[in-house]
Design an enzyme around this catalytic site. Structure first.
Site, PDB file in Angstrom:
ATOM      1  N   SER A  67       0.795  -1.235   0.000  1.00 13.23           N
ATOM      2  CA  SER A  67       0.000   0.000   0.000  1.00 13.23           C
ATOM      3  C   SER A  67       0.824   1.280   0.000  1.00 13.23           C
ATOM      4  O   SER A  67       0.258   2.364  -0.184  1.00 13.23           O
ATOM      5  CB  SER A  67      -0.935   0.020   1.205  1.00 13.23           C
ATOM      6  OG  SER A  67      -1.991  -0.854   0.956  1.00 13.23           O
ATOM      7  N   LYS A  70       0.373   3.411  -2.923  1.00 13.45           N
ATOM      8  CA  LYS A  70      -0.815   4.266  -3.055  1.00 13.45           C
ATOM      9  C   LYS A  70      -0.474   5.765  -2.953  1.00 13.45           C
ATOM     10  O   LYS A  70      -1.201   6.606  -3.456  1.00 13.45           O
ATOM     11  CB  LYS A  70      -1.844   3.889  -1.984  1.00 13.45           C
ATOM     12  CG  LYS A  70      -2.373   2.449  -2.145  1.00 13.45           C
ATOM     13  CD  LYS A  70      -3.246   2.042  -0.960  1.00 13.45           C
ATOM     14  CE  LYS A  70      -3.725   0.603  -1.071  1.00 13.45           C
ATOM     15  NZ  LYS A  70      -4.488   0.179   0.123  1.00 13.45           N
ATOM     16  N   TYR A 194      -3.884  -2.500 -10.201  1.00  9.29           N
ATOM     17  CA  TYR A 194      -3.779  -2.306  -8.741  1.00  9.29           C
ATOM     18  C   TYR A 194      -2.889  -3.393  -8.108  1.00  9.29           C
ATOM     19  O   TYR A 194      -1.958  -3.086  -7.347  1.00  9.29           O
ATOM     20  CB  TYR A 194      -5.183  -2.316  -8.120  1.00  9.29           C
ATOM     21  CG  TYR A 194      -5.186  -2.340  -6.610  1.00  9.29           C
ATOM     22  CD1 TYR A 194      -4.923  -1.196  -5.871  1.00  9.29           C
ATOM     23  CD2 TYR A 194      -5.429  -3.530  -5.912  1.00  9.29           C
ATOM     24  CE1 TYR A 194      -4.904  -1.215  -4.480  1.00  9.29           C
ATOM     25  CE2 TYR A 194      -5.423  -3.567  -4.530  1.00  9.29           C
ATOM     26  CZ  TYR A 194      -5.158  -2.410  -3.818  1.00  9.29           C
ATOM     27  OH  TYR A 194      -5.128  -2.452  -2.440  1.00  9.29           O
ATOM     28  N   TYR A 246      -4.554   3.402   8.114  1.00 13.07           N
ATOM     29  CA  TYR A 246      -5.884   2.825   8.330  1.00 13.07           C
ATOM     30  C   TYR A 246      -6.409   3.206   9.706  1.00 13.07           C
ATOM     31  O   TYR A 246      -6.304   4.349  10.125  1.00 13.07           O
ATOM     32  CB  TYR A 246      -5.852   1.290   8.137  1.00 13.07           C
ATOM     33  CG  TYR A 246      -5.188   0.886   6.856  1.00 13.07           C
ATOM     34  CD1 TYR A 246      -5.733   1.259   5.639  1.00 13.07           C
ATOM     35  CD2 TYR A 246      -4.015   0.152   6.841  1.00 13.07           C
ATOM     36  CE1 TYR A 246      -5.129   0.907   4.441  1.00 13.07           C
ATOM     37  CE2 TYR A 246      -3.403  -0.206   5.647  1.00 13.07           C
ATOM     38  CZ  TYR A 246      -3.966   0.176   4.461  1.00 13.07           C
ATOM     39  OH  TYR A 246      -3.373  -0.166   3.293  1.00 13.07           O
ATOM     40  N   VAL A 264       1.137  -3.721   3.867  1.00 12.55           N
ATOM     41  CA  VAL A 264       1.107  -5.014   4.562  1.00 12.55           C
ATOM     42  C   VAL A 264       2.370  -5.846   4.350  1.00 12.55           C
ATOM     43  O   VAL A 264       2.530  -6.882   4.980  1.00 12.55           O
ATOM     44  CB  VAL A 264      -0.134  -5.884   4.215  1.00 12.55           C
ATOM     45  CG1 VAL A 264      -1.395  -5.339   4.836  1.00 12.55           C
ATOM     46  CG2 VAL A 264      -0.271  -6.080   2.731  1.00 12.55           C
TER      47      VAL A 264
HETATM   48  N1  GLU Z   1      -2.356  -5.198  -1.943  1.00 12.87           N
HETATM   49  C1  GLU Z   1      -2.868  -5.178  -0.607  1.00 12.87           C
HETATM   50  C2  GLU Z   1      -4.360  -5.439  -0.615  1.00 12.87           C
HETATM   51  O1  GLU Z   1      -5.034  -4.956  -1.482  1.00 12.87           O
HETATM   52  C3  GLU Z   1      -2.556  -3.855  -0.001  1.00 12.87           C
HETATM   53  C4  GLU Z   1      -2.953  -3.738   1.450  1.00 12.87           C
HETATM   54  C5  GLU Z   1      -1.930  -3.023   2.295  1.00 12.87           C
HETATM   55  O2  GLU Z   1      -0.758  -2.967   1.981  1.00 12.87           O
HETATM   56  O3  GLU Z   1      -2.317  -2.503   3.349  1.00 12.87           O
HETATM   57  O4  GLU Z   1      -4.886  -6.146   0.188  1.00 12.87           O
END
Ligand code: GLU
Length: 311
Positions: A67, A70, A194, A246, A264
């Site tokens: 993430s 992003k 994505y 988050y 993650v």
């Molecule tokens: N590619 C992961 C997902 O979509 C990203 C989540 C993350 O890194 O927090 O679940």
């Protein structure tokens, strides 16, 4: 002003303290390929305003940025369609998990912010419009290579395939947004891009280099190229501070006091405006899905150097 020596010492001592800890969190395994990573790994890299790079531990081992990508897709999407992006994604903290579905129904398919999965999928869709998936992905990857001054940055195809096989929740989010017209492109195309940008593999050093423009008013320090205007850099930092972790964003701001974005894969990119771009990596996560030791290491760093944006 932190001297290079002070910085080198701080980074080495923090890495040593992290190496000795036994509480390492839990490695994510809902993407099976991520579960294969060594939970004992720890890396840290800090690039200061003069370009001095302090590293320790596994700072040159590539990991799945997940993430953290992003932040960079948000930057690209804002560059492409400007503030119109905010018609299809909000910028409020969500107070829920990264892959939460409930909020999306209440808010009629408009995700709360660009860093929860739904929001990031909507952002990826904006980058994809008018392009083939391959072109959009190429643009994202070239952006990462340019920002990090390293053409070797690449996508870990095994991680991308692993997430593609198991990304049922993300497929649910994308399909739901498609029903509201928030996702414009074929759902499979948007998800493909994505999953692949989440699967970009980078080291702490490469990622800290890539984050420099956010610490320096939008400028890419090696070329002087304005990646974004200062106002936009400030705003991306604001969204990182409020939404980058988050449901753990409040705790991160409280303890670390810097804009940051976690993934993650166990990485965190943090920005100390005017001072430095920092990346830490430790694969074990806490119960909000953020790197356990990564957060602790950043807390030690900002406390020791007085780098919190809150003074
Ligand atoms: N590619 C992961 C997902 O979509 C990203 C989540 C993350 O890194 O927090 O679940």
């Amino acid at each position: 002003m932190t001297t290079p020596d002070e910085l080198d010492r701080a980074v080495a001592e923090i890495a040593e303290a992290m190496r000795r800890r036994s509480d390492r969190g839990v490695v994510a395994n809902y993407i099976p390929e991520l579960g294969r990573v060594d939970p004992g790994a720890f890396g840290i890299a800090v690039v200061d305003a003069n370009g001095h790079v302090a590293t320790a531990g596994d700072a040159d081992t590539p990991f799945s940025i997940q993430s953290i990508s992003k932040v960079f897709t948000l930057t690209l999407a804002l560059g492409k369609i400007g503030d119109r992006l905010w018609n299809r994604v909000g910028r409020e903290p969500s107070g829920s998990a990264f892959n939460s579905i409930v909020q999306l129904e209440h808010e009629r398919g408009i995700p709360r912010n660009p860093f929860i999965n739904a929001g990031a999928i909507a952002v990826t869709d904006a980058i994809l419009s008018g392009h083939q998936p391959r072109e959009a992905l190429g643009e994202i990857l070239r952006f990462m290579q340019f920002l990090s001054d390293d053409p070797a940055v690449s996508i870990d195809e095994a991680v991308a395939a692993s997430e593609q096989r198991t990304g049922f929740r993300n497929a649910a989010l994308a399909n739901y947004m498609k029903s509201f017209g928030v996702v414009e492109n074929p759902v499979d195309f948007t998800l493909g891009v994505y999953f692949h940008h989440c699967a970009i593999a980078m080291s702490c050093r490469q990622l800290a280099m890539a984050g420099r423009f956010l610490a320096h008013g939008g400028l890419h320090p090696s070329t002087g190229f304005p990646v974004v205007q200062p106002e936009r850099a400030r705003r991306i930092n604001a969204v990182m501070l409020t939404c980058g972790h988050y449901d753990g964003s409040g705790e991160f701001a409280y303890r670390v006091g810097l804009p940051g974005k976690s993934g993650v894969g166990g990485g965190i990119l943090a920005v100390a405006p005017g001072r430095a771009s920092v990346t830490v990596w430790s694969p074990g996560l806490d119960d909000t899905g953020n790197s356990h030791l990564g957060r602790i290491a950043l807390e030690m760093l900002t406390k020791r150097l007085g780098w919190s944006v809150f003074g």
